[in-house]
Write an enzyme that holds these catalytic residues in place. Structure first.
Site, short mmCIF file in Angstrom:
data_model
loop_
_atom_site.label_atom_id
_atom_site.label_comp_id
_atom_site.label_asym_id
_atom_site.label_seq_id
_atom_site.Cartn_x
_atom_site.Cartn_y
_atom_site.Cartn_z
N THR A 13 31.47 26.29 33.03
CA THR A 13 31.13 25.28 32.03
C THR A 13 31.73 25.60 30.65
O THR A 13 32.36 24.74 30.03
CB THR A 13 29.59 25.24 31.87
N LYS A 45 37.96 31.85 41.15
CA LYS A 45 37.67 32.38 42.49
C LYS A 45 38.40 31.56 43.53
O LYS A 45 38.85 32.07 44.55
CB LYS A 45 36.16 32.29 42.75
N GLU A 129 30.71 35.85 19.17
CA GLU A 129 29.85 34.87 18.48
C GLU A 129 29.07 34.01 19.48
O GLU A 129 27.89 33.71 19.28
CB GLU A 129 30.72 33.97 17.59
N GLY A 134 24.63 29.80 21.26
CA GLY A 134 25.63 28.77 21.61
C GLY A 134 26.56 28.48 20.45
O GLY A 134 27.30 29.34 19.98
N ILE A 136 25.82 27.92 17.31
CA ILE A 136 25.35 28.29 15.96
C ILE A 136 26.12 29.53 15.49
O ILE A 136 26.15 30.53 16.19
CB ILE A 136 23.83 28.63 15.98
N GLY A 187 20.98 20.14 34.05
CA GLY A 187 22.06 21.12 33.86
C GLY A 187 21.75 22.17 32.81
O GLY A 187 22.61 22.96 32.45
N GLU A 190 19.61 27.24 35.26
CA GLU A 190 20.39 27.66 36.44
C GLU A 190 19.56 27.41 37.70
O GLU A 190 18.35 27.23 37.62
CB GLU A 190 20.64 29.18 36.37
N LYS A 205 19.72 38.56 23.54
CA LYS A 205 20.20 37.97 22.30
C LYS A 205 19.57 38.62 21.07
O LYS A 205 20.25 38.88 20.09
CB LYS A 205 19.93 36.45 22.31
N1 HSE Z 1 20.79 30.13 29.29
C1 HSE Z 1 20.96 30.09 27.86
C2 HSE Z 1 19.93 29.15 27.26
C3 HSE Z 1 22.31 29.60 27.40
O1 HSE Z 1 19.24 28.44 27.97
O2 HSE Z 1 19.82 29.15 26.05
C4 HSE Z 1 23.35 30.67 27.46
O3 HSE Z 1 23.05 31.74 26.62
#
Ligand code: HSE
Length: 426
Positions: A13, A45, A129, A134, A136, A187, A190, A205
């Site tokens: 993505t 892949k 970054e 994301g 930001i 989406g 996961e 994070k």
């Molecule tokens: N899975 C993360 C989220 C996005 O839902 O914020 C990627 O870091």
């Protein structure tokens, strides 16, 4: 015009977002950098999969060496996720004197120190970054624009999936399972949502941001973490009645010689700026001794926002590529003790037998443990079970644990249903 050649590891993505932005904003990027950014190779892949990007088939390869050991490639962009084999690829690329840009929070939170050391030794940059928030620009803001500050607090909503789930539970009164399923269909989540809903993603994070702000690497085992899997519709309803919304908050606080990192669901007052951050949006609040409070807000996930952060790093490297490579972020010399005190207000919900003296007995246990109550709510129920909700004043978590250990032994307490941290109003 000078060309800067890019090799991309992974074509999911975020990589497709990156490729699409490079094509959409080609002219702007040329005029800002004075260089032509060109994708040399992309590791995939499956060579035969249909992809939603405008790239010639000859660019795809299944051999990572065609990127890592390719002397034409100046910048390796790692967008595979996970630790292995991403760690080896990034390490080898740096050893081969290639700049690396990654969005991989697990990799940086786990191996950031070693990889930054290799980058410095080899005179190249390692930039990440996109690993937090994301789109930001939080890392760049902290390391550059706010570098004059001594930070004391970094806290916020850094996981879009859980924020989407909690927002839907709050606004539509649906249960967690239904909200997770919806987040998967949209989406955001996961197929295996555990890293998001159990708080691991947020822990990676905040460990990264804590390093950027306080200059000290924190092991993930030193970040107490609690996800949202136990949050029920009932807690969300009580939060609403009491003037709060529930958010998954990641925080790192510095006090004198201590640092405390935490990830947990939190009651946020509806008047607090973080309460207005909904769905897949993220927001990070910083407190610096010169600037005061700063909040950065934006989309925390998704192809285009995350691709924007990745491309920002690529452009920063491309601009400085012919000059000396800049140094990686340097750890600060002061060391802090990492603590886990959990000093906060708390929300405690329990089911008790509805008869005289029960509330008094429990309140007495709280008092003995130096817990002062800020508010108490009891609902009438005709089946003789009374839900009791307490909000405490600020106290360390160990006092709460000790009090509840005694409360559990009291025969009139049927269930301690929830214990959730409560944030003060700003
Ligand atoms: N899975 C993360 C989220 C996005 O839902 O914020 C990627 O870091």
């Amino acid at each position: 015009m000078e060309k800067v050649r890019i090799g991309i590891l992974g074509m999911g993505t975020v990589a497709s977002g990156l490729v699409n932005i490079m094509s959409m904003n080609r002219d702007i990027i040329h005029s800002r950098t004075g260089k032509i950014l060109e994708i040399d190779k992309v590791l995939v892949k499956n060579l035969h999969k249909n992809r939603d990007v405008d790239l010639d088939q000859s660019k795809f390869t299944t051999d990572a060496n065609e990127i890592i050991n390719n002397e034409n490639v100046d910048i390796v962009v790692e967008l595979m996720g996970g630790i292995e084999p991403a760690f080896e690829y990034v390490r080898d690329a740096l050893l081969n004197k290639k700049h690396v840009v990654t969005a991989n929070k697990a990799l940086i939170a786990t191996h950031g120190e070693e990889l930054e050391g290799i980058a410095v030794e080899n005179g190249v940059r390692l930039m990440y970054e996109a690993s937090v928030g994301g789109g930001i620009p939080i890392i760049n803001t902290m390391t550059n624009n706010l570098s004059a500050n001594d930070f004391t607090e970094i806290s916020g909503i850094v996981n879009g999936t859980t924020n989407y789930i909690l927002t839907q539970m709050t606004e539509r009164g649906i249960e967690l399972d239904e909200a997770v399923k919806e987040a998967q269909e949209m989406g955001f989540a996961e197929a295996d949502p555990s890293s998001d809903i159990e708080g691991d993603d947020a822990a990676y994070k905040i460990a990264i941001l804590s390093y950027i702000g306080f200059g000290q690497r924190i092991g993930l085992n030193e970040v107490p973490k609690e996800g949202i899997t136990h949050i029920s519709r009932e807690d969300i309803k009580y939060a609403d009645e009491l003037g709060y919304v529930i958010k998954l908050i990641a925080s790192s606080q510095k006090r004198e010689n201590e640092i405390e990192l935490r990830v947990h669901p939190t009651f946020i007052p509806k008047t607090h700026p973080l309460a207005t951050v909904k769905n897949e949006y993220n927001a990070v609040m910083l407190r610096g001794n010169a600037v005061g409070e700063v909040m950065l807000y934006g989309k925390g996930a998704g192809a285009m926002p995350t691709g924007s952060a990745v491309l920002g790093d690529i452009i920063a490297i491309a601009k400085g590529i012919s000059s000396e490579a800049k140094e990686a972020i340097q750890p600060l010399t002061k060391r802090y003790q990492v603590v886990n005190k959990g000093y906060s207000q708390y929300y405690i919900r329990m089911d008790v037998v509805d008869k005289p003296g029960v509330l008094g007995y429990i309140s007495n246990i709280f008092g003995k443990n130096n817990i002062s109550l800020a508010s108490v709510v009891q609902r009438y129920k005709h089946d003789l079970v009374a839900p009791l909700v307490f909000i405490t004043h600020e106290v360390e978590r160990k006092n709460i644990n000790e009090a509840l250990q005694e409360v559990r032994t009291y025969g009139n307490v049927l269930k301690i249903a929830s214990i959730i941290t409560v944030e003060k109003s700003l």
